[in-house]
Every structure is written in structure tokens, then in C-alpha cells.
Design a protein around this motif. Structure first.
Motif, PDB file in Angstrom:
ATOM      1  N   ILE A  46       0.851  -1.194   0.000  1.00 26.86           N
ATOM      2  CA  ILE A  46       0.000   0.000   0.000  1.00 26.86           C
ATOM      3  C   ILE A  46       0.882   1.236   0.000  1.00 26.86           C
ATOM      4  O   ILE A  46       2.033   1.191   0.426  1.00 26.86           O
ATOM      5  CB  ILE A  46      -1.008   0.024   1.171  1.00 26.86           C
ATOM      6  N   GLN A  76      -7.558   4.654   1.279  1.00 28.13           N
ATOM      7  CA  GLN A  76      -6.531   3.754   1.796  1.00 28.13           C
ATOM      8  C   GLN A  76      -7.146   2.394   2.148  1.00 28.13           C
ATOM      9  O   GLN A  76      -6.489   1.371   2.011  1.00 28.13           O
ATOM     10  CB  GLN A  76      -5.807   4.369   2.994  1.00 28.13           C
ATOM     11  N   GLY A  81      -7.131   0.584  -0.901  1.00 28.71           N
ATOM     12  CA  GLY A  81      -5.747   0.153  -1.127  1.00 28.71           C
ATOM     13  C   GLY A  81      -5.406  -1.096  -0.323  1.00 28.71           C
ATOM     14  O   GLY A  81      -4.770  -2.021  -0.831  1.00 28.71           O
ATOM     15  N   CYS A  84       4.043  -1.392   3.606  1.00 26.23           N
ATOM     16  CA  CYS A  84       3.313  -0.123   3.700  1.00 26.23           C
ATOM     17  C   CYS A  84       4.304   1.025   3.523  1.00 26.23           C
ATOM     18  O   CYS A  84       5.133   1.265   4.391  1.00 26.23           O
ATOM     19  CB  CYS A  84       2.641   0.025   5.059  1.00 26.23           C
ATOM     20  N   ALA A  89       2.057   4.714   4.494  1.00 25.61           N
ATOM     21  CA  ALA A  89       0.634   4.513   4.192  1.00 25.61           C
ATOM     22  C   ALA A  89      -0.297   5.492   4.892  1.00 25.61           C
ATOM     23  O   ALA A  89      -1.430   5.685   4.469  1.00 25.61           O
ATOM     24  CB  ALA A  89       0.236   3.089   4.541  1.00 25.61           C
TER      25      ALA A  89
END
Lengths: 341, 218
Positions: free
Chosen positions: A87, A147, A150, A164, A167
Motif C-alpha cells: 500500500i 486507503q 488500497g 506499507c 501509508a
């Protein structure tokens, strides 16, 4: 288990060389939430992108679950990448696809049939709490919701590792917390190993159990989050700990406090990863004939329990017994600043 | 004067203009996207980064864009004759129309592709996507509004090109305005053809804008 040996990355441009990551060794256990913290330019983002070879390493070896990522051919790497979710800070969703089609994308890449895709997408939408938003386009969502898409997308193919890259850096504090809670949830539910890059110590404190501090392409300090919080050795690490704990300026005020509260004992209590002794103060007050006055301090919660310092004034008849109790019966570290007797 | 106009001829000329523009547009769309993709993918940060190939494609595109259209038609006479079997009529205009406008559209496609968020391409790579998947499921859909606006601009240029091709025997409104209008001092007819061409341009612009707006979910 992820093991990294001698990993390095050198960027060459116009005959000048920049070393972004230098001879880096790390071991990350399965099921860990491993945080990598550093200032901009420390090489942490390059580091995480080396793990799935979005950047080609200049040297070193990366092994994920006994598979040597660095030795893979392009074809093998594509298959391996389906087991490594990722992500991003700016979410990187396809604006031309709806929420459900975005989440279905990695499944399309993996060649999952349409009926299985629909089933899996629905599971994921429920998991990340986006029910009702299936047909929305990313432009209609808030940052936190983007997110979540995501995360759902990264989890679609049941990866073993989640990377991440900053993130939560584009999110406000409240949304950051809800996304972090979701990550902890996923980590517990699926035993997923999470590697998290951030410049916010708050993020490390809240969800990580191991941390590595990066500076100029190197890991300068690493260990369990609690240890690093308690005994930061490097200057950068101390700076990061101060982000969460304040900068110790309060020590200068102690003389002032001592003057103002001349009665009884003034003690400093260090809570270091407490999970059992958090009710210490009320326990003391019930057990002994003492009054406890909290003068200054800060306690914060980490994955390993409470951490922080309190300065309290203990007054009354049973001061000595109370102090002995703290020393002998609790795991809270104590330091007597002023003993008026 | 206008009473002398044979309406069947005018309708046929309008049809020929539409026919040439549409077929050339389809050819331009396909060839232009191929050129644009090649330019984008072989460029400095492209997936198929290749300096010499990029230079060659770029040079070819620039050369064909530099040649004035009317001269391009003459240059392509042998090629057209070989391909179509004649150098007269609407079909004979197609090779020149496509070759004349595809490089222009190719550049527009390249610009459109550059606008695609690099992060999204990277995310697709991180998911293990093949280059083919990245092209057809990321690059083209994500740049589609730009590709449509680009083809609209190209379509309008193409209508102009058909008129020029018409003047040397391809048929259509340009040819009709020249031979039946200008050559016979019938300026009303020239004016009428102009109005029809302007209407055709408006129609293309309207359709293009509509599709581009509908596709844009940003």
C-alpha cells in the motif's frame, strides 16, 4: 521469515553516485509488525521498494519465506509479487475503476475466475468496512476510504507479507488511527507480516513490535519497540522518541515543583511496558494512609503496554510503606527526587 | 445559381467526406495509439526503455509531421496506387489521410500517457502485472479521456485534410466545392460546402466532448 543481507542500492545519474541504501542487514519474523522509521532521504522508501524489486538492488540478498527474491527471473518475480501486498502514501488507485473493480484488479492479474473474484471482492469490502461503496469511484471517497480500498486490494490474493510505504502520511491523525487499527486487526486475524515505513514515531508506538531506525541509508538502531523507547542510543532515535514523549525540558522545572510542594515525598515513577500495574496509584491510596498528588507526567500506550513517566507527591502517615510497596511489589521503576522528613 | 445544384451530388459529396474522415479516423486511432505507446514505453523511464528505438520512432513521427499534407499526397501516389490500385476516389485518399494524421495523434497519445499517474503503474507492477496487462488495463483506460480529446482534435484536422485531398480528385465536399463551385464561378456552392464542412466539424467536436466527459471519473 524475511531475511535481508548486505542489501544496497546506488543511484547513478550524470556520473554522480548516490547511495540510498548501504549494506543493510535485517531479519523480520513471521507475524511481526516491523516499523522502519527515518527522516526524508534516509533511504527508508527505497528500502521498502527494494523488497519487491520495484527498485533493483545494486547488491545483497533478500529472502522471503525461503525464496530468494533477488535471484528470481522477471517471470518468477511476477508470481512472487502476488504474495507480497503493498500500500502507498498516495493510494495509487485506478480512477477509471470503481471500488470493487479496483479490488478485483490483482485478482484479474492472478487469473482468478469471475465468480470467485466477485465473492472475494465482497469479503474484502466487508473486511475493510466499505460496504455500500462498491460502485463508487475513488474520486468520490475520502482519504481514509481510499486507503481502505488500497488495503483491500493489497490483501486480495492472500499475501503473506504487506509492505506499507508511508501509508498514513497523507491522512489526518484520526484517520491515521483508524487505518492503523485496521492494520493491527489484519495482522492478528491472518498472521500477516507487516513492514511499515514512516516518519512518525506515533505510528511505531501504536502498532509495531519491532522497529529499525534508518539514517543515511543505514539501520543505526533496531530492536523491540519498548527497548528502543526506553534506551534510545542514537541521536536520531532520541529525537524520534521525543516526538511522542516530549523532550525532557520538564526536568528543569523539578526544582520549581519541589519548592511548591514541600510536604511529603516527591518521587518519579517510570512505567516501562506496564500491563499489570497500571492501577498502582489507586492501589497505594487504598492500601495505605497516603495522599497521592500527580504533579506532572505523560503516559502513552504501546503494543507492549504503558510507557512513560509520572512525578507524584506522596504525603501522609504511611509514606515509607507505600514507597517500599512500589519498590518491592510493582515493576514500576521509582526514583525519589525529594525526601522531606 | 443555387437552383442549378444537383442535390444528389451534394449528398454524395457529404457522404464521401464523412466516409473518408471516419475510416481515416479509425486507422489513425489504431496507428496513433501504437505510435504513442511505442514513444512512451521506449522513453527514458519507460518499461521498454530503449534509446535508439525511441530516437528512430521519434524521428519518423517528426518527419511525417513536417511534410505538408498536400505534398504527402503526391509523395504517396506510388504507394497508394500499389495498395488501392488507383489514385482517384475516396479510398485512394485513405493512406495519405492516415499516414498524415497518425504521427500527430501519436504525439497526443504520448502526452496523454505521460499524464497517467506513475504510482498507479507502479502499483500494478507490485501486483505482478505483465506489461500487456499494464498497457490494456492501466495505461489505456486511465488515459482514455485524453485519448478521446486527442482524437477529436485529430478528427477536425482530418476533415480539413479530406478537403485538400478532394481538390486533387478524392471526391467529397472539398472536391465538390473546387470543381463544381470554384471552377464554375459558383461561389454560393462554395459557401454551401463550407457550411456543411463546418457542421461536420461541430458534430465531431460535440460527440468527442460528450464521450470524454462521460469517461472522466476523476
Amino acid at each position: 521469515m524475511i531475511s535481508i543481507e548486505g542489501l544496497s542500492k546506488v543511484f547513478t545519474s550524470n556520473k554522480s553516485k548516490t547511495t540510498a541504501v548501504e549494506n543493510l542487514d535485517l531479519n523480520i519474523n513471521d507475524g511481526d509488525i516491523f516499523g522502519v522509521i527515518g527522516y526524508s532521504g534516509a533511504g527508508k522508501s527505497t528500502f521498502v521498494r527494494l523488497l519487491n524489486r520495484l527498485e533493483e538492488p545494486s547488491g545483497g540478498r533478500i529472502t522471503i519465506n525461503n525464496e530468494d527474491i533477488t535471484a528470481m527471473t522477471a517471470r518468477q518475480l511476477r508470481i512472487a509479487r502476488q504474495d507480497i501486498g503493498m500500500i502507498f502514501q498516495h493510494f495509487n488507485l485506478l480512477w477509471s475503476r470503481t471500488v470493487e473493480d479496483n479490488i478485483a484488479f490483482p485478482l484479474e492479474i492472478a487469473g482468478v475466475t469471475k465468480t470467485d473474484r466477485q465473492k472475494r471482492v465482497q469479503e474484502l469490502i466487508d473486511l475493510v468496512g466499505l460496504s455500500g461503496k462498491e460502485k463508487a469511484y475513488p474520486s468520490q471517497l475520502s482519504g481514509g476510504q481510499k486507503q481502505r480500498v488500497g488495503i483491500a486490494r493489497a490483501l486480495a490474493n492472500n499475501p503473506k507479507v504487506l509492505l506499507c510505504d508511508e501509508a498514513t502520511s497523507a491522512l489526518d491523525p484520526e484517520t491515521t488511527n483508524s487505518i492503523l487499527d485496521l492494520l493491527v486487526d489484519i495482522n492478528k486475524q491472518f498472521g500477516l507480516t507487516i513492514i511499515l515505513i514512516t516518519h512518525e514515531m506515533h505510528v511505531i508506538r501504536k502498532i509495531c513490535n519491532h522497529v529499525a531506525v534508518m539514517e543515511s541509508g543505514k539501520v543505526v538502531e533496531q530492536g523491540e519497540v519498548m527497548d528502543v523507547f526506553l534506551h534510545p542510543r542514537q541521536h536520531v532515535t532520541k529525537k524520534f522518541v521525543e516526538q511522542v514523549m516530549g523532550n525532557g525540558e520538564e526536568d528543569e522545572d523539578i526544582a520549581g515543583i519541589a519548592e511548591a510542594y514541600s510536604e511529603g515525598n516527591l518521587v518519579r515513577l517510570h512505567f516501562v511496558g506496564e500491563t499489570t500495574n497500571q492501577a498502582l496509584i489507586s492501589k497505594l491510596a487504598k492500601k495505605y494512609d497516603v495522599d497521592i498528588n500527580i504533579l506532572q507526567g505523560k503516559i502513552t500506550q504501546t503494543q507492549a503496554g504503558a510507557y512513560g513517566t509520572l512525578i507524584v507527591q506522596i504525603a501522609g502517615k504511611d509514606i515509607e510503606e507505600a514507597v517500599r510497596y512500589i519498590k518491592e511489589k510493582s515493576s514500576v521503576e521509582m526514583e525519589v527526587i525529594q525526601d522531606v522528613k | 445559381m443555387l437552383n442549378d445544384i444537383k442535390f444528389e451530388d451534394l449528398i454524395e459529396a457529404t457522404y464521401d467526406t464523412f466516409y473518408m474522415t471516419l475510416i481515416a479516423l479509425i486507422g489513425t486511432f489504431i496507428l496513433g495509439i501504437i505510435l504513442g505507446l511505442l514513444l512512451y514505453l521506449t522513453s527514458k523511464d519507460g518499461i521498454w526503455k530503449n534509446k535508439s528505438l525511441h530516437f528512430v520512432i521519434s524521428a519518423v513521427v517528426n518527419i511525417f509531421r513536417a511534410i505538408p499534407f498536400i505534398i504527402l499526397i503526391f509523395l504517396l501516389f506510388p504507394f497508394t496506387d500499389f495498395l488501392i490500385g488507383t489514385i482517384r476516389g475516396p479510398n485512394a485518399a485513405l493512406p495519405a489521410l492516415i499516414i498524415g494524421s497518425a504521427p500527430f495523434y501519436g504525439r497526443l497519445v504520448e502526452i496523454g500517457l505521460r499524464e497517467v499517474d506513475k504510482g498507479v503503474v507502479e502499483a500494478a507492477k507490485a501486483m505482478g502485472a505483465k506489461t500487456r496487462t499494464i498497457i490494456f488495463k492501466v495505461l489505456l483506460p486511465e488515459s482514455m479521456p485524453a485519448l478521446i480529446s486527442g482524437i477529436t482534435v485529430t478528427a477536425i484536422a482530418l476533415v480539413g485534410y479530406t478537403a485538400m485531398a478532394g481538390a486533387i480528385g478524392a471526391g467529397g465536399l472539398g472536391s465538390y466545392a473546387y470543381y463544381s463551385g470554384f471552377m464554375r464561378r459558383d461561389f454560393d456552392l462554395v459557401f454551401l460546402c463550407t457550411v456543411l464542412i463546418v457542421i461536420i466539424v461541430f458534430i465531431f467536436q460535440f460527440i468527442g466532448d460528450m464521450i470524454a466527459t462521460k469517461l472522466d471519473k476523476r
